[in-house]
Scaffold this motif. Sequence first.
Motif, short mmCIF file in Angstrom:
data_model
loop_
_atom_site.label_atom_id
_atom_site.label_comp_id
_atom_site.label_asym_id
_atom_site.label_seq_id
_atom_site.Cartn_x
_atom_site.Cartn_y
_atom_site.Cartn_z
N ASP A 24 1.05 -1.06 -0.09
CA ASP A 24 -0.08 -0.04 -0.04
C ASP A 24 0.81 1.29 -0.08
N THR A 25 1.28 1.69 -1.18
CA THR A 25 2.16 2.90 -1.24
C THR A 25 1.69 4.00 -1.58
N ARG A 49 -1.57 4.37 -4.38
CA ARG A 49 -2.83 4.96 -3.81
C ARG A 49 -3.13 6.12 -4.85
N ARG A 81 -4.47 4.51 -8.28
CA ARG A 81 -5.64 4.24 -8.00
C ARG A 81 -6.70 5.22 -8.15
#
Length: 167
Positions: free
Chosen positions: A122-123, A127, A130
């Motif tokens: 979850d970098t 993020r 996305r």
Amino acid sequence: MDRGRLLKRLDRAWEAFKQSYAGVPDAELLEPGVTGAWSIKDIIAHVTWWEEEALKHLPLILAGGRPPRYSVTYGGIDAFNAWMTEQRKDLSLAEVLRQRDEVHHSLVAFIESAPIHEAAGDTRFLRRLRLDTYGHYPKHARAIRLWRGRAALPGSLIASPPPRLQD
């Protein structure tokens, strides 16, 4: 997630977005009221400028920097979207479609060359990607499909726009 899975996720969402308006005659792509006052052409331009934002800010994130906040720079996301809408309102449909293809191609090429470690976990990179792309496209694809469904109903008048989508 490895680069291949990331690219597949992006491609699936992109193709679903494009399918949401596939086969719509050019004249109907220009009709307002799909999302608020926006036409499908406006939505395509909107999706494109968010891909441009990804291309502008992802290299900064990779370098350890932080993009400026839209609230500080523009007065918020809505203000940014309004400003960009105004900037692009006079573009022809052909130009909007050309930009769509060119920018998306550049985005895919950028992801193909990005450091692979940024596609794992979850970098901030993932993020941002996305939010600007594969998490963003479905919101607009749904709005377009809803509009098309209402427009297809016999005697349907699209008098009220669908609920405003947050970006």
